[in-house]
Enzyme design. Structure first.
Site, PDB file in Angstrom:
ATOM      1  N   HIS A  13      39.013  47.373  37.500  1.00 25.08           N
ATOM      2  CA  HIS A  13      39.164  46.754  35.929  1.00 25.08           C
ATOM      3  C   HIS A  13      37.588  46.391  35.371  1.00 25.08           C
ATOM      4  O   HIS A  13      37.353  46.185  34.435  1.00 25.08           O
ATOM      5  CB  HIS A  13      39.672  45.394  36.070  1.00 25.08           C
ATOM      6  CG  HIS A  13      41.205  45.462  35.960  1.00 25.08           C
ATOM      7  ND1 HIS A  13      41.896  45.935  37.209  1.00 25.08           N
ATOM      8  CD2 HIS A  13      41.981  45.467  34.843  1.00 25.08           C
ATOM      9  CE1 HIS A  13      43.380  46.071  36.773  1.00 25.08           C
ATOM     10  NE2 HIS A  13      43.262  45.941  35.459  1.00 25.08           N
ATOM     11  N   GLY A  14      36.583  46.446  36.405  1.00 25.71           N
ATOM     12  CA  GLY A  14      35.067  46.181  35.698  1.00 25.71           C
ATOM     13  C   GLY A  14      34.190  46.096  36.839  1.00 25.71           C
ATOM     14  O   GLY A  14      34.396  45.726  38.089  1.00 25.71           O
TER      15      GLY A  14
END
Lengths: 603, 465
Positions: free
Chosen positions: B317-318
């Site tokens: 996700h990041g």
């Protein structure tokens, strides 16, 4: 409901759609917004317009004696020229000829021009003809028009003659709604028959295919008729915005230039930002943009209060308030530390023979809390406890002009509705309160009067460093979908000094300074060092006129300086203060800046 | 280009749709490929090169895997490593260097790498293709244009769903476009657009107001409002985008799998992850969890595998510790649920408690997900539970939530439950209901575009003279 199952029905629908598209594509084969013009000229228009202009000197004009019925006489401001004033007459018209007779008096010798025209009508920025028929025009009973004249706003029938001051002229004419003739297609709309033919034929064939294609869904696939209509409507909506690209390069409602179209190759080079630039261009030019924005604005207006991170807006009264001014700061008790910090700074100034004044400008909400929409917990006065503590315990004068401003707010606006700054009228009240206190210590100081200024009213906002008229910073922060011109619904009082002093302005990294030197020999020979935040910008319409020299150091919004660092006056401006050697140091801040005064002596 | 931009809705989409629908079947793939490449290159053509490189690597890799008898695994490893290498370089490089510098007191210069849009999505799609080929589930695609279409297909390129090759490979060659699919696709697109513009953006404004402030400036109640607003924003934003992608897929004859299934009605975190971002969780299940052994080896190994999967989910996700912690937070509760099995118990009171527990856990998780760093997340959580007593600013409620936002809140909460699903099914049989729904969808479309158009409205502050 049409089932599209029979060929006749399909042909009928094709014909209807062809006519619609042909009407939409009128700009391809004609000029002057043909269909709107015909509709306006023959049905909707109810007035003929006659302009009478007396050209000569600035005071030249005519006077209608006495205005006849069914004639509306106006002397509009836009019709005032350096060589005279024109008059605009609007006459009611119908399908039949109506005769009008009027008399007017000539004021000053000049050349009279009578213009018979149609009313002004524009679509976007392009004017189009609303044609009005005229005949039998007579001046002092002398016939001038025998045949029927078909005129519109940009193509009037003009007749000029000389007249002397005091002459009374009798003008008569007949007018009616335009009776449309086939020749008008060529005269007014430059109809291109070949192109029209192509448009009709191509439209017909396209729609024939489209209708056939759509009808297949019902006839062969037996799909829901409701869904067929839904889908057709959806795709129509999808295509509408690109059907007519608005070519205006100026977006009047937004007070800005529209993004231009930038080609894929510019100067023989591939334009890497083509996609973004096309988006910007399309966003500004697509058909229906204004309507969509208006729709959103309408929906937003159903909301009494609109708030974002920066501000809050009352959709009914058009008051806007900055976030920083509507919320209650709940700091622990730091009053003694605050006082100690300022006293230390005061001591430094006293050692150098400088008188110190702390001038605290109230927040907009201190005056207009009742106008903050939907808020229940607005502080009556921002940082009131600190202000009262300082007023009571400080060894230097603390000036907080809240009462004077409250009195003044009953007469006129002391703060702008669309910005957090005070108006020039508000600043003038603040100036008077400040001067009242300074004059106790320096009785010889000159205090300016309202008569030293030319005052005027304006709906626009001017409150910050650049001294430009704006829409208001708070409005800008919210980026509301409203026509800003409509939002500016209030006139504010402005002051222009009769003998204006132009300051020397410095706006470089770390320094933002305005220096004023008063050339008036009567001005008291006192030097003032003013330090503070943006409220001083309007105060400077008055303060420099009381002293020989005033240098203003802006503390916030200075390039490369953080908000907190801006208030570290001792470390940052010590040398500047000593170099200038002022008689007075005024620290002029907003009530919400008070916590920053803890930083005065910090490095 | 974004689905929620005027250019996409009123320029790109109508032209592509009409040209596609009127084109011969043999030309449709080529048209879609050109449209997809144009869509991707729109914001900056430089990133297109990275995607084309990705296509080339996976095309070649899969061919070698397919042809090779003894070195299948080597070619697979090589292709996956290159795929992950590109992803790590563009997405995680700065994060890794920053942490190495912090841990080992080095002073390595940070690389100024801009992450190409959608790289996480198309890299995972490409990897699913080569893994499927390796497993023998599908044959390697010999036509590079078709593989390029699979990887770059614009409806799901930027924000998913992550389409697995074995789910769509037949559709690339053989799909039908008919009126019903187009109608459904259009309706789904409008629903997605409305979710994104009318709900997610409105609630996002509420969450932004709260999360952009220091935690001392708002009280516990406000902190909870912020967390709920963000949870709803995230759901409607992501599921809205997925709806638009699925809708566009239908218009072009594709059928993508659903990506969300009312996740906020879940009674456990295990169930939540079956309903939230389904394409990602099934990707990890099929290509990571099961190859690691899944739950077939031993309970402890199952927990380790789950831990790894959720660590990877967080990282995906990041590039930030927030996401890592968020992933582990979810993994932790899934492991606990597997150990206790309490989420399988039933009963009215238990069900209520299970709902409460799940909402509580994912709200805490979303705070970590939204916060700019872990320090802020921790302080925010402390504020939520009343551990920050001194507040320096007292805002009024209306500052955070104005009336339209309040309305959006209500609608968002109601629509996060399957209350209206039956209505859509019934509408096929009831003419009036169908007409009303269709008219309502057109109204939603106009309202959404009005909001988008307003975002392009930008008055200039100074008066021009």
């Amino acid at each position: 409901m049409m089932t599209l199952t029979s060929k006749k029905k399909r042909l009928l629908l094709t014909a209807i759609l062809t006519v619609l598209l042909t009407v939409l594509l009128a700009p391809v084969y004609s000029d002057n917004n043909m269909f709107a013009s015909i509709l306006e000229s023959t049905h909707q228009n109810k007035i003929a317009r006659i302009d009478i202009f007396n050209a000569g000197n600035r005071d030249n004009k005519i006077e209608i004696l006495p205005p006849p019925p069914h004639l509306n006489v106006q002397y509009p401001e836009w019709c005032r020229y350096p060589n005279g004033q024109c008059s605009m007459l609007e006459a009611k018209i119908s399908r039949d000829w109506r005769t009008y007779t009027l008399q007017f008096k000539v004021i000053h010798d000049g050349l009279i021009t009578i213009g018979l025209r149609g009313p002004y009508k524009a679509s976007g920025q392009a004017r189009f003809p609303v044609i009005v028929d005229y005949k039998d025009m007579r001046i002092n009973d002398q016939p001038l028009l025998s045949s029927i004249q078909k005129n519109w706003h940009d193509a009037p029938y003009n007749y000029s003659f000389s007249a002397r001051d005091g002459d009374v002229i009798t003008l008569s004419f007949q007018t009616r709604k335009h009776h449309f003739r086939f020749s008008d297609f060529l005269t007014f709309y430059h109809l291109n028959g070949h192109l029209l033919f192509c448009v009709v034929i191509i439209s017909f064939f396209i729609f024939y295919k489209v209708v056939q294609y759509i009808s297949r869904f019902k006839i062969i696939e037996r799909n829901s008729r409701i869904d067929i209509i839904f889908l057709c409507f959806f795709f129509l909506l999808l295509f509408m915005p690109m059907m007519r690209i608005n070519d205006d390069d100026w977006l009047a409602a937004e007070n800005r230039k529209a993004h231009p179209y930038v080609p894929l190759f510019t100067n023989h080079q591939f334009n890497q930002a083509y996609g973004t630039q096309v988006e910007n261009w399309f966003n500004d030019h697509f058909f229906g943009r204004t309507q969509l924005v208006r729709l959103n604005a309408f929906i937003q207006k159903l909301n009494r209060v609109i708030s974002n991170k920066a501000a809050v807006f009352d959709t009914q009264t058009n008051w806007l308030f900055n976030d920083s001014q509507i919320n209650q700061h709940v700091f622990p008790n730091y009053n003694p530390a605050l006082l100690a910090s300022i006293e230390k700074f005061h001591a430094f100034l006293s050692q150098n023979g400088i008188s110190f004044y702390l001038f605290i400008v109230p927040s907009k909400t201190d005056l207009y809390a009742d106008f903050v929409p939907g808020y229940k917990n607005i502080p009556k006065i921002q940082n009131e406890a600190q202000i009262r503590f300082l007023e009571k315990n400080a060894s230097f004068p603390v000036i907080f002009p809240i009462e004077a401003l409250r009195q003044a707010a009953r007469k006129d606006y002391v703060y702008f509705k669309t910005e957090h700054h005070w108006t020039e009228w508000g600043a003038f009240i603040g100036y008077q309160t400040l001067m009242e206190r300074i004059r106790k210590d320096f009785p010889g100081v000159h205090e300016v009067k309202e008569t030293d200024y030319v005052t005027f009213y304006d709906k626009r906002v001017r409150g910050d460093w650049e001294r430009h008229f704006t829409l208001g910073q708070t409005f800008q922060m919210m980026n509301l979908p409203y026509d800003p011109q409509k939002l500016l619904d209030t006139e504010y009082k402005y002051y222009t000094p009769i003998h204006e002093i132009t300051p020397t302005v410095t706006d470089i990294p770390y320094y933002k300074i305005k220096s004023f030197r008063n050339p008036d020999p009567n001005a008291s020979a006192i030097k003032v060092f003013l330090a503070g935040t943006s409220m001083n910008e309007n105060l400077l319409q008055f303060l420099p006129y009381s002293f020989r020299q005033l240098t203003y150091y802006r503390l916030n919004n200075v390039q490369n300086v953080s908000y907190q660092d801006g208030f570290k006056i001792a470390s940052k401006y010590k040398n500047d203060i000593l170099k200038m050697d002022p008689d007075i140091f005024i620290l002029s801040i907003n009530s919400e800046n008070i916590p920053e005064l803890l930083n005065l002596m910090r490095d | 280009m974004l689905f929620s931009s005027m250019t996409f809705i009123f320029l790109f989409m109508p032209i592509v749709c009409v040209v596609y629908l009127l084109a011969k079947k043999s030309l449709q793939n080529m048209l879609l490929l050109i449209a997809s490449l144009l869509f991707y290159a729109w914001g900056g053509p430089n990133y297109l090169a990275i995607m084309l490189l990705n296509i080339l690597i996976n095309y070649t890799g899969a061919l070698y895997i397919d042809r090779s008898v003894s070195h299948k695994k080597t070619f697979l490893t090589l292709t996956v490593v290159v795929n992950l290498g590109i992803l790590i370089y563009f997405k995680y490089c700065s994060f890794l260097i920053d942490n190495i510098n912090g841990l080992l007191s080095y002073d390595l210069p940070l690389l100024e790498v801009i992450m190409p849009i959608g790289i996480s999505f198309y890299t995972f799609q490409a990897m699913s293709y080569v893994i499927d080929v390796y497993r023998g589930e599908v044959k390697a695609q010999r036509n590079i244009y078709k593989l390029a279409l699979y990887i770059s297909l614009f409806p799901q390129l930027v924000a998913g769903p992550i389409v697995k090759y074995h789910d769509v490979n037949h559709q690339i060659d053989n799909r039908t476009v008919n009126f019903r699919k187009v109608t459904y696709g259009v309706k789904r697109f409008i629903i997605g657009l409305s979710k994104k513009i009318l709900l997610a953006n409105t609630l996002g404004a509420v969450a932004d107001k709260i999360f952009s402030q220091p935690v001392e400036q708002f009280d516990s109640a406000t902190a909870w409002i912020g967390a709920v607003a963000y949870a709803l924003q995230l759901f409607y934003d992501f599921s809205g985008y997925s709806d638009m992608a699925i809708g566009l897929g239908y218009i072009f004859g594709f059928k993508f799998l659903e990506n969300f299934n009312y996740p906020y009605i879940s009674r456990s975190i295990t169930e939540f992850w079956r309903r939230w971002h389904i394409s990602l969780s099934t990707w990890f299940k099929e290509y990571l969890y099961i190859p690691l052994g899944g739950n077939r080896i031993s309970p402890v190994r199952t927990y380790v595998n789950l831990f790894i999967v959720f660590l990877a989910t967080g990282i995906w996700h990041g590039a930030s510790w927030n996401f890592v912690v968020w992933g582990l937070w979810n993994g932790l509760f899934i492991i606990m649920e597997r150990i206790t099995n309490w989420h399988k118990k039933d009963g009215p009171i238990i069900r209520f408690i299970q709902h409460g527990y799940t909402i509580f856990i994912f709200l805490i998780g979303w705070v970590m997900f939204r916060a700019t760093n872990m320090t802020y997340a921790w302080d925010y959580l402390k504020n939520m539970f009343g551990f920050i007593s001194k507040h320096t600013l007292s805002h009024d409620f209306i500052y955070y939530v104005d009336h339209i936002e309040l309305l959006a809140f209500g609608v968002a909460v109601l629509c996060s439950m399957p209350l209206f699903t039956k209505m859509l099914t019934l509408s096929d049989k009831h003419v009036i209901l169908k007409s009303l729904i269709n008219a309502w969808l057109i109204v939603l479309f106009i309202l959404s575009t009005a909001l988008i158009a307003s975002s392009t409205y930008n008055p200039f502050i100074y008066f021009r003279f």
